[in-house]
Motif scaffolding. Structure first.
Motif, PDB file in Angstrom:
ATOM      1  N   VAL A 202       1.095  -1.336  -0.024  1.00  9.04           N
ATOM      2  CA  VAL A 202       0.090  -0.015   0.002  1.00  9.04           C
ATOM      3  C   VAL A 202       0.930   1.315  -0.018  1.00  9.04           C
ATOM      4  O   VAL A 202       1.823   1.341   0.838  1.00  9.04           O
ATOM      5  N   GLU A 203       0.815   2.176  -0.833  1.00  6.09           N
ATOM      6  CA  GLU A 203       1.417   3.432  -1.040  1.00  6.09           C
ATOM      7  C   GLU A 203       0.723   4.499  -1.050  1.00  6.09           C
ATOM      8  O   GLU A 203      -0.547   4.430  -1.710  1.00  6.09           O
ATOM      9  N   ARG A 204       1.026   5.456   0.002  1.00  9.29           N
ATOM     10  CA  ARG A 204       0.106   6.591  -0.040  1.00  9.29           C
ATOM     11  C   ARG A 204      -1.273   6.213   0.363  1.00  9.29           C
ATOM     12  O   ARG A 204      -2.051   7.025   0.180  1.00  9.29           O
TER      13      ARG A 204
ATOM     14  N   TYR B 192      -3.306   3.886  -0.954  1.00  5.24           N
ATOM     15  CA  TYR B 192      -3.960   2.930  -1.764  1.00  5.24           C
ATOM     16  C   TYR B 192      -3.106   1.706  -2.148  1.00  5.24           C
ATOM     17  O   TYR B 192      -1.940   1.853  -2.299  1.00  5.24           O
TER      18      TYR B 192
ATOM     19  N   HIS C 230      -1.045   5.972   8.695  1.00  6.65           N
ATOM     20  CA  HIS C 230       0.348   5.808   8.500  1.00  6.65           C
ATOM     21  C   HIS C 230       1.044   6.541   7.311  1.00  6.65           C
ATOM     22  O   HIS C 230       1.966   6.840   7.575  1.00  6.65           O
TER      23      HIS C 230
ATOM     24  N   HIS D 169      -0.773   9.124   5.757  1.00  6.11           N
ATOM     25  CA  HIS D 169      -1.202  10.614   5.674  1.00  6.11           C
ATOM     26  C   HIS D 169      -2.398  10.795   6.759  1.00  6.11           C
ATOM     27  O   HIS D 169      -2.629   9.629   7.314  1.00  6.11           O
TER      28      HIS D 169
ATOM     29  N   ARG E 119     -10.243  16.737   3.184  1.00 10.23           N
ATOM     30  CA  ARG E 119      -8.807  17.340   3.088  1.00 10.23           C
ATOM     31  C   ARG E 119      -7.804  16.195   3.398  1.00 10.23           C
ATOM     32  O   ARG E 119      -7.924  15.380   4.104  1.00 10.23           O
ATOM     33  N   ARG E 120      -6.573  16.532   2.844  1.00 10.00           N
ATOM     34  CA  ARG E 120      -5.670  15.510   3.282  1.00 10.00           C
ATOM     35  C   ARG E 120      -4.226  16.062   3.633  1.00 10.00           C
ATOM     36  O   ARG E 120      -3.636  16.965   2.909  1.00 10.00           O
ATOM     37  N   LEU E 121      -3.599  15.633   4.765  1.00  8.03           N
ATOM     38  CA  LEU E 121      -2.367  16.374   5.194  1.00  8.03           C
ATOM     39  C   LEU E 121      -1.421  15.266   5.077  1.00  8.03           C
ATOM     40  O   LEU E 121      -1.635  14.099   5.401  1.00  8.03           O
ATOM     41  N   GLU E 122      -0.279  15.700   4.105  1.00  3.06           N
ATOM     42  CA  GLU E 122       0.721  14.664   3.882  1.00  3.06           C
ATOM     43  C   GLU E 122       1.594  14.212   4.840  1.00  3.06           C
ATOM     44  O   GLU E 122       2.617  13.565   4.653  1.00  3.06           O
TER      45      GLU E 122
ATOM     46  N   LYS F 252       4.182   7.210   9.009  1.00  4.62           N
ATOM     47  CA  LYS F 252       5.307   6.979   8.507  1.00  4.62           C
ATOM     48  C   LYS F 252       6.409   8.089   8.589  1.00  4.62           C
ATOM     49  O   LYS F 252       7.632   8.171   8.711  1.00  4.62           O
ATOM     50  N   THR F 253       5.788   9.431   8.212  1.00  8.02           N
ATOM     51  CA  THR F 253       6.701  10.342   8.179  1.00  8.02           C
ATOM     52  C   THR F 253       7.147  10.606   9.497  1.00  8.02           C
ATOM     53  O   THR F 253       8.592  11.174   9.488  1.00  8.02           O
TER      54      THR F 253
END
Lengths: 286, 468
Positions: free
Chosen positions: B89-91, B93, B197, B199, B216-219, B223-224
């Motif tokens: 799963v990346e970002r 999805y 994880h 975002h 809305r999405r905060l990046e 993980k960050t």
């Protein structure tokens, strides 16, 4: 002490004849405007970038922009690393199945799934594909009808055009259909006083601050809007009037108070700056 | 598994039995939460702790013992040092279906090679799948997911939705309204902040349906924060850039969100050259922030743990011969000071690392300001639920509430609560929703319908555009 990196730029010295000559040192420092910068035979250039920036006519806008673009690229690279899922291109091969499953072709059962399982695309590819699709057809896959085209080639002269926002680039990521929606929505703000007026017929309470929920039709409209695309849903940057980004000391993490003249990173104190100069400086500089 | 030829075009709706069990699968980037839920045959409510399983959604390779651990096999791993992870799963999805298929096979279905069987034994033909994804997904990825579920795995039915939308069906975390939400009905107004994880997403839900313009999405996600913690520790003490698992554990043990960032930073400063602050041993106030983290060595110490800082410990250890590897007890210690709260601070101030984005509070306000009505905004501000693994950090909810409180008008009621079990909250919502047969019948797409109507129709139905 003229070592390789440092050279004195002696200004051009003329001995001026004076009426009284004394036994004095046989030279005098005279500041001559311009000096070696303008005389190419004496301008050896300098390897000190800071002096070169300052003295040789200042930096042009282009050069300043190049420096900040480089810093920006560096920051973006760091951000990409921070948000990367896999540490440094990890390649892990899946072990083969222990024995073939019944009816199981390893690569997928239908042509669609074979393609999906075999594709090596990662998220950035899918995102680019989506952006290209939207740019090409002007609408998202799965929507019933295309939203009205945001702007015709307008013949209104520039001076009389009203500004429209472009949906996927600007900072406020609302879809463009919002602006051409049914008249219920923009009138929502004015609809409220008239809704409130009904409330006040019943009770003579305070008029001012009890807003009422919008009507069902308005909420249905809001619910029926299409979902935003991936880039539209991203949080917007803070307004430019807000506080500047905070800088921290690279060595210990306190507030950064001193900026390193070579690489621009901040440290908090002389002690941390020494550590920085020994090990960590010049990283961006190579 | 399905034994049909891929070119079948006969509609299956008449012959296939309606799926009688529902598998709720919350497919997150870090873990999968999977469990069954059957409609109202059992009287008891689905219990997140016993009915659902949490499975790491990753493929890990260990260079030390040359083994690859897929999904639930990670529980067998003894040595987590230098474990390299690859996540399907990346970002948010599912991008890499090959890996995801491997993880699903080992966790959901019976896998031939594994003696003890899978974690859940699922017969896909008879099961409806409730699958979650992150909001605002690219359409291609949605289509891929639908195709894989129906054509490759052969599930009997599918309902693909966003994870926050399922949260509306879960019990309300606010004590005043907790008693009044029966199973299967969504809460009226809910603002879900999913700190996951990859975002953090903000989704206002009205009766379980998202208001899309305000999503809305905060990046910045778990993980960050882990990667930022890795960078900070590697720059200052010890190079942990390849130790994903270890730094994840350190983050869970030691990191917190500070309520007053400036003051905490002052407490931990060693002082400049000319104004040295007192160092840590004499009982001054920064004693409780700086900790010593004992690193695991996977032989005697299996799991690291923090303990209060002791400045003389390294000297003493050397004197006693500990840590030199000379046969005695070995202990490696990492001293962690302001990284404890500086790393999670990027959730509230992403500009600290250079990201052009507003923090969590600012993003919530951005999302709400797109709504036209002040009443709606106030309704959402009074019902803010924080879910997701990253919300387990101490102090996050308090800090969010304080910031929202200070930014909005005083008369507005602001209630922020963390879900009881933030990791399984969406699963719990899905399980409760699945008990309501009417709702399920409306939203689930059966296999027959998928093959008849095609993937575009299915996608539009999941987006709420068809036959609501």
């Amino acid at each position: 002490m003229a070592t390789g990196a440092l050279r004195f730029r002696t200004p051009h010295i003329d001995e001026l004849p004076t009426t009284q000559s004394r036994q004095a040192p046989g030279f005098a420092w005279v500041a001559v405007a311009g000096g070696a910068q303008e005389d190419p035979s004496k301008n050896w250039g300098t390897t000190n970038r800071k002096r070169a920036r300052v003295s040789l006519g200042g930096q042009t806008d282009q050069q300043r922009e190049a420096v900040s673009a480089k810093q920006q690229r560096e920051i973006e690279r760091k951000l990409r690393d921070l948000n990367s899922d896999n540490a440094k291109d990890v390649v892990i091969d899946l072990p083969k199945k222990h024995g073939v499953g019944v009816g199981g072709v390893k690569a997928g059962k239908t042509t669609n799934t074979k393609k999906i399982l075999a594709s090596g695309k990662n998220f950035a590819h899918y995102l680019d594909d989506e952006e290209a699709e939207i740019a090409r057809t002007g609408r998202r896959d799965g929507e019933a009808e295309a939203p009205p085209p945001p702007q015709r080639a307008s013949k209104t002269p520039l001076a009389r055009r009203k500004t429209r926002e472009d949906s996927s680039i600007s900072g406020s990521p609302a879809p463009s259909t919002m602006q051409t929606g049914p008249p219920l929505l923009p009138r929502g703000a004015q609809a409220l006083p008239h809704l409130r007026a009904n409330e006040n017929d019943i009770e003579n309470e305070d008029y001012d601050d009890t807003p009422t929920l919008p009507s069902d039709a308005e909420i249905e409209y809001l619910l029926s809007l299409p979902p935003l695309t991936y880039t539209q849903a991203r949080a917007a940057p803070p307004p430019a009037t807000g506080p500047a980004p905070r800088r921290f000391c690279e060595t210990c993490g306190y507030w950064g108070r001193v900026k390193c003249s070579k690489c621009g990173t901040m440290t908090c104190s002389v002690a941390c700056k020494d550590v920085h100069d020994l090990d960590k400086c010049m990283k961006m500089y190579t | 598994m399905a034994r049909q030829k891929p070119t079948t075009t006969t509609p299956l709706s008449s012959s296939a039995p309606a799926p009688n069990r529902t598998l709720i699968l919350d497919n997150g980037a870090h873990t999968l939460k999977a469990g069954f839920s059957t409609p109202t045959t059992t009287d008891r409510e689905p219990n997140a702790a016993t009915d659902s399983h949490t499975i790491p959604n990753t493929i890990a390779r260990s260079h030390r013992d040359k083994r690859t651990y897929i999904g639930p096999e990670l529980a067998d791993c003894a040595d987590f040092g230098e474990l390299a992870f690859r996540r399907p799963v990346e970002r948010g999805y599912i991008v890499n279906w090959e890996s995801e298929k491997a993880v699903w096979e080992r966790s959901l279905f019976g896998f031939e090679g594994r003696g003890e069987g899978a974690v859940l034994a699922c017969e896909p033909q008879e099961t409806s799948l409730v699958l979650t994804e992150a909001p605002n997904a690219p359409a291609v990825l949605q289509r891929n997911a639908d195709e894989m579920v129906f054509e490759e795995f052969g599930f009997g039915g599918l309902f693909r939705t966003t994870a926050p939308a399922l949260c509306a069906y879960a019990p309300s975390p606010f004590p005043s309204t907790a008693s009044s939400s029966p199973s299967g009905l969504p809460l009226e107004c809910l603002l879900v902040i999913d700190a996951g994880h990859s975002h953090t997403t903000i989704t206002p839900l009205y009766h379980g349906r998202p208001l899309h313009t305000a999503c809305r999405r905060l990046e910045v996600g778990g993980k960050t924060i882990t990667n930022q913690l890795k960078e900070l520790i590697s720059q200052r003490t010890f190079d942990v850039r390849r130790e994903d698992w270890l730094v994840g554990e350190i983050k869970e043990d030691v990191c917190y969100v500070s309520q007053s960032f400036n003051q905490d930073l002052e407490k931990v400063w060693r002082g400049g050259r000319y104004d040295q602050r007192s160092s840590t041993n004499d009982g001054s106030s920064n004693n409780d922030i700086v900790v010593d983290y004992v690193l695991p060595d996977y032989e005697t110490i299996k799991r690291g743990y923090p303990r209060p800082h002791d400045a003389g410990v390294n000297v003493r250890n050397r004197a006693l011969g500990i840590g030199t590897g000379a046969g005695g007890r070995r202990e490696h210690i990492l001293t962690i000071g302001n990284e404890r709260f500086v790393a999670p601070e990027i959730l509230f101030t992403p500009s600290d690392i250079g990201m052009q984005s507003e923090g969590l509070c600012g993003t919530v306000l951005q999302a709400l300001n797109t709504l036209p009505s002040a009443a709606l905004r106030e309704a959402f501000l009074a019902n803010v639920v924080v879910v997701g693994g990253a919300s387990l950090m101490p102090g996050l909810v308090g800090r969010l509430e304080a910031e929202l409180r200070s930014t909005v008008d005083e008369a507005v009621l602001v209630r922020v609560a963390r879900a009881g079990d933030p990791v399984k909250y969406a699963w719990l919502g899905g399980a409760r929703m699945a008990r309501n047969e009417e709702v399920m019948r409306e939203v689930v797409v059966t296999r027959g319908e998928y093959f008849e109507q095609g993937d575009l129709w299915v996608r539009r139905k999941f987006a709420g555009k068809v036959g609501r």
